[in-house]
Each structure stands twice: as C-alpha cells, then as structure tokens.
Design a protein around this motif. Structure first.
Motif, mmCIF file in Angstrom:
data_model
loop_
_atom_site.group_PDB
_atom_site.id
_atom_site.type_symbol
_atom_site.label_atom_id
_atom_site.label_comp_id
_atom_site.label_asym_id
_atom_site.label_seq_id
_atom_site.Cartn_x
_atom_site.Cartn_y
_atom_site.Cartn_z
ATOM 1 N N UNK A 262 0.841 -1.195 0.000
ATOM 2 C CA UNK A 262 0.000 0.000 0.000
ATOM 3 C C UNK A 262 0.874 1.241 0.000
ATOM 4 N N UNK A 263 0.456 2.237 -0.784
ATOM 5 C CA UNK A 263 1.169 3.509 -0.807
ATOM 6 C C UNK A 263 0.769 4.299 0.430
ATOM 7 N N UNK A 264 1.712 4.995 1.036
ATOM 8 C CA UNK A 264 1.347 5.760 2.219
ATOM 9 C C UNK A 264 0.426 6.916 1.854
ATOM 10 N N UNK A 265 -0.590 7.124 2.672
ATOM 11 C CA UNK A 265 -1.514 8.230 2.442
ATOM 12 C C UNK A 265 -0.960 9.493 3.052
ATOM 13 N N UNK A 266 -1.237 10.607 2.393
ATOM 14 C CA UNK A 266 -0.833 11.880 2.967
ATOM 15 C C UNK A 266 -1.750 12.199 4.125
ATOM 16 N N UNK A 267 -1.189 12.710 5.182
ATOM 17 C CA UNK A 267 -2.064 13.116 6.286
ATOM 18 C C UNK A 267 -2.968 14.267 5.840
ATOM 19 N N UNK A 268 -4.115 14.394 6.477
ATOM 20 C CA UNK A 268 -5.079 15.422 6.101
ATOM 21 C C UNK A 268 -4.526 16.830 6.213
ATOM 22 N N UNK A 269 -3.751 17.094 7.262
ATOM 23 C CA UNK A 269 -3.193 18.436 7.431
ATOM 24 C C UNK A 269 -2.185 18.753 6.335
ATOM 25 N N UNK A 270 -1.396 17.795 5.966
ATOM 26 C CA UNK A 270 -0.410 18.006 4.904
ATOM 27 C C UNK A 270 -1.070 18.307 3.573
ATOM 28 N N UNK A 271 -2.143 17.561 3.276
ATOM 29 C CA UNK A 271 -2.860 17.802 2.031
ATOM 30 C C UNK A 271 -3.530 19.168 2.052
ATOM 31 N N UNK A 272 -4.117 19.551 3.174
ATOM 32 C CA UNK A 272 -4.759 20.866 3.269
ATOM 33 C C UNK A 272 -3.737 21.986 3.105
#
Length: 128
Positions: free
Chosen positions: A48-58
């Motif tokens: 699985x590819x690591x997901x970006x954290x929500x704060x980082x994406x925002x």
C-alpha cells in the motif's frame, strides 16, 4: 446477624485457569488468522502507498492556491509598472492567477486529471 459468606468463599475458582488457557489459545488462533489474511491481501494488492495526512494535504492545497494568486498579482503589477497601464494589468493577471490557483488545487485534489509527465510529483515518483 449471620454472614452470608462461608470460610471457603474467598478462594479462587480452580476452573478459571482452564478458562484462561482456552481464551489464550483462541486469541493466538485469531491472531494467526488475521496475520494470514493480511499477508494474502498484501500479496494480492501489492504494497500500500502511504496516504498523505489530512493536514499536509490541506496545507499543500492552500499553498497551491495562494501561490497562483500571488504570482498572478506580481506579474500584473510588473506589467503595469513596465507598460504604465495601471490597474488593468494587475486586474487581468490577478484573475488569471486565481484561475491558475483553482486549477492547481483541483489537480492536486484529483478532481481534474493530471497531465502525464508534466504534473507528476517528482518526490513521489517511484523508480521502476
């Protein structure tokens, strides 16, 4: 008054050790089954590819939008300064910067398809 407890009522139940052993055995079996299921799923789907954290994406989406507007305003101000057409260059390029910022946010969020080779993130690109 009589006490409802007898002299032997405070001793532990001898069958509780058997219950604990059975519970431990069931927990180990369940852990083994979960591990086997995980490994099968990982083999089928690949890592699985690591997901970006929500704060980082925002933060990235906000920075993309602000950068588009600021760059558009700077180009418009520079154009007005050189051509002496104040405030028309600033207004036009500010609107173009706004549109570029919105498009950049939509591409980063995955709403609009990215252009292959142009919009690829060089940090995330894998070496095959």
């Amino acid at each position: 008054m009589s006490n409802a407890e007898g002299p032997d009522d405070n001793r532990p139940d001898p069958s509780s050790g058997e219950k604990d052993a059975a519970l431990s055995r069931r927990l180990r079996d369940l852990d083994r089954q979960i591990g086997a299921s995980r490994s099968e799923r990982e083999r089928a789907n690949g890592p699985e590819e690591p997901n970006r954290p929500g704060y980082g994406m925002a933060l990235r989406l906000g920075a993309d939008f602000v950068a588009g507007v600021v760059v558009g305003a700077a180009i418009g101000w520079g154009f007005d300064w050189l051509a002496g057409t104040s405030p028309w260059g600033l207004a036009v390029f500010l609107l173009l910067g706004f549109a570029a910022g919105v498009l950049s946010v939509m591409r980063s969020a995955g709403v609009v398809a990215k252009r292959p080779g142009i919009d690829d993130d060089p940090v995330i690109r894998r070496m095959d």
